[in-house]
Design an enzyme around this catalytic site. Structure first.
Site, short mmCIF file in Angstrom:
data_model
loop_
_atom_site.label_atom_id
_atom_site.label_comp_id
_atom_site.label_asym_id
_atom_site.label_seq_id
_atom_site.Cartn_x
_atom_site.Cartn_y
_atom_site.Cartn_z
N ASP A 43 -26.04 88.00 -31.88
CA ASP A 43 -24.66 88.44 -32.07
C ASP A 43 -24.58 89.76 -32.83
OD1 ASP A 43 -23.49 86.20 -30.80
OD2 ASP A 43 -23.78 85.01 -32.61
N LYS A 69 -35.52 98.73 -46.95
CA LYS A 69 -36.44 97.95 -46.11
C LYS A 69 -37.88 98.12 -46.59
CE LYS A 69 -35.03 100.38 -42.74
NZ LYS A 69 -34.94 101.07 -41.44
N ASP A 89 -38.45 101.43 -35.50
CA ASP A 89 -39.63 102.13 -34.97
C ASP A 89 -40.83 102.03 -35.89
OD1 ASP A 89 -38.37 103.85 -36.93
OD2 ASP A 89 -39.59 105.52 -36.15
#
Length: 316
Positions: free
Chosen positions: A33, A234, A259
Site C-alpha cells: 500500500d 537509513k 539503489d
C-alpha cells in the site's frame, strides 16, 4: 555505530537475488500500500530525473498507493527538497518527504533535547532549517565554512560548554576548524551526543560521477573522538517508525525501493519491509550477485520505470 531503536533480524539471506518478473511486480502491487523511495539514484541522478520515473509515480498514485520519498542527503530541508522535486516537474507534497536533516531534528525532539542547550552542526543549511522548525538552538554550519585554525604556539580553541549534541551531516565546506570544534564538544562537554545523519560512503552530487559521502565527514570525527555516532538516517529504525506511525501502516504493507544495499535494502530488511533494488544508482548487478554480498533484496530491476510493465486497474 549506534542505530536508533534497531529492529529486525538482519539482512543476510541465503537466497539468490531475483530479477523481477511481471508476475513479481504484480504480486508486489497487490500486497503493498506504500512505497518508500530513496531519491538519489532512484528518482534522480544529480539534477536529472531518471527516465520513466514521472510516469511510474503517476501510475502508482493512480492505483491509490501512498508514496514517501526518503533521502540520507542532509544538505536540504524538506522545504528545500520540495523545491527540487517541483523544479524537476515531479508532483510531490512536503509531507511525503523525509530527509535525514529532518530525522536529526525529529530525533532530538523525541528525546526532549533541553531548551537551554545547543547543537553544533557540521553540515549545511538543511539541518539548520529543520532545527529551527523544532525550536532547537544551534551554532556552526555554514557560518564556520571559512574559519581556519592557526597552529601557532599556545593556540587554544575553546568550545561552547552549552553544546549538548553534535550533528554531522554532509558538508561540502568541512574543514579542520569544524572537526576540532566538534571533537572538543563531544570529548569535553559532559553528556554531549554524537549524531550522524547517515554513514553513506558516496553520494550523487552530479550525474557525472560518485562523490565522497557523509561517511567521510563522520569518519573524521569518529576517529578523533573514539566515539560511535547515533545514526538517524537509513538504515536506522527511527525514520521508518516515524513513517509507519504517521500513515497508519503495518510493515508488511510497505515496500522500500532504493539503489544501495547497505542503506536502502538493509533499512527495509531490518524493518520487515518488502525490498526492491534498482540498478540506476550506486549498486551494479555484479556487486549484487557477488558471493561476497549477503544483503539481498526481494527483487531487483534496472530502474523504477520497469514497473510500467504492469498496468493494473485503479485501486487493484
Amino acid at each position: 555505530m549506534a542505530v536508533v531503536a534497531a529492529a529486525g533480524n538482519g539482512a543476510a539471506t541465503s537466497s539468490k537475488p531475483q530479477r523481477a518478473t511481471v508476475q513479481d511486480k504484480k504480486a508486489i502491487l497487490d500486497k503493498v500500500d506504500c512505497f518508500i523511495f530513496d531519491c538519489d539514484g532512484v528518482i534522480w541522478r544529480g539534477d536529472s530525473v531518471i527516465d520513466g520515473v514521472p510516469e511510474t509515480l503517476d501510475m502508482l498514485r493512480a492505483m491509490g498507493k501512498q508514496l514517501v520519498f526518503v533521502t540520507n542527503n542532509s544538505t536540504k530541508s524538506r522545504a528545500g527538497y520540495l523545491k527540487k522535486f517541483t523544479d524537476l516537474g515531479l508532483n510531490v507534497k512536503s509531507e511525503e518527504i523525509y530527509s535525514s536533516s529532518y530525522a536529526a531534528a525529529a530525533y532530538l525532539e523525541a528525546i526532549e533535547f533541553p531548551q537551554d542547550k545547543k547543537v553544533y552542526v557540521v553540515g549545511e543549511v538543511g539541518i539548520q532549517e529543520e532545527l529551527d522548525l523544532k525550536g532547537i538552538a544551534h551554532i556552526g554550519g555554514p557560518a564556520d565554512a571559512d574559519k581556519k585554525v592557526e597552529l601557532k604556539p599556545g593556540m587554544l580553541l575553546e568550545q561552547d560548554p552549552d553544546v549538548a549534541a553534535v550533528v554531522v551531516g554532509f558538508d561540502r565546506n568541512i574543514n579542520y576548524y569544524k572537526i576540532q570544534y566538534a571533537t572538543l564538544c563531544i570529548r569535553e562537554n559532559p553528556g554531549c551526543m554524537f549524531i550522524a545523519t547517515n554513514l553513506d560512503a558516496v553520494t550523487h552530487l552530479t550525474d557525472a560521477q560518485e562523490w565522497a559521502g557523509n561517511g567521510s565527514m563522520v569518519g573524521a570525527i569518529r576517529g578523533s573522538t573514539k566515539r560511535e555516532p547515533t545514526v538517524v538516517g537509513k538504515p536506522a529504525e527511527f525514520m521508518l517508525e516515524n513513517i509507519a506511525t504517521k500513515f497508519g501502516l503495518r510493515r508488511d504493507q510497505i515496500c522500500m525501493c532504493g539503489d544501495r544495499l547497505d542503506t536502502d535494502v538493509l533499512f527495509g530488511k531490518n524493518g520487515g519491509l518488502t525490498t526492491m533494488l534498482v540498478l540506476s544508482g550506486v549498486t551494479t548487478e555484479e556487486q549484487l550477485l557477488s558471493p561476497d554480498n549477503s544483503i539481498h533484496p526481494d527483487v531487483y530491476m534496472d530502474s523504477l520505470a520497469a514497473m510500467l510493465e504492469v498496468k493494473l486497474p485503479v485501486n487493484a
